[in-house]
Design a protein around this motif. Sequence first.
Motif, short mmCIF file in Angstrom:
data_model
loop_
_atom_site.label_atom_id
_atom_site.label_comp_id
_atom_site.label_asym_id
_atom_site.label_seq_id
_atom_site.Cartn_x
_atom_site.Cartn_y
_atom_site.Cartn_z
N UNK A 160 82.54 -19.35 27.82
CA UNK A 160 83.73 -19.89 27.40
C UNK A 160 84.75 -20.09 28.37
N UNK A 161 85.43 -21.14 28.49
CA UNK A 161 86.41 -21.51 29.42
C UNK A 161 85.93 -22.00 30.69
N UNK A 162 84.75 -22.16 30.94
CA UNK A 162 84.07 -22.79 31.97
C UNK A 162 83.32 -22.24 33.38
#
Length: 188
Positions: free
Chosen positions: A65-67
């Motif tokens: 999550x967040x890349x």
Amino acid sequence: MPNDVSSVAVGKPKVGGAVFIAPLGSTLPTDATTVLDAAFKCLGYISEDGVVVTEERDSETIPAWGGDTVATVQTSYTETFAFTPIEVNPVVAAAEYGDDNVEVTSGKMTVKHNSKELPEKILVIETVPNSKTVDRFMVPRAKLTEKGDLTMADSEPMGRECTFTALPDDSGNTAYEYMTITGLAPSE
């Protein structure tokens, strides 16, 4: 280890034949120099392009999550051996069409073209990369999975590129590479 020009390697074929094929169940070689089982038959001359060994690993990244990429996982592994036999002989015909599709009588050979699935074979490729090394690749489960086009022209040899896919053996290995290197000693 310092640079050593005598260790530079080229894919020179072994004199007398470099690509051999045998039925499954034949005795497998376990080193670079022991004489091959009589079941192994030489395919004869291979085109000047030699043998191309391709290993392909596909992978997939796992993002958080967040890349950020936090991991990668291997999704597939394939190893192939491709070469073009340029002799017209029963060994090449049987490798390309199957033993049951090749009939040899005195001075004659008949090759049946059909869609029958080809059986797995054992493939051995032998090279002499430099003056101190003998290198033998052994594929315990090789399946012809692709044949190139046959060009009949007076400017090139008649041959089809054959691509054999190496399937994993009972130990999960697709191929074994055995080398004998004069002067090689274990590291201490």
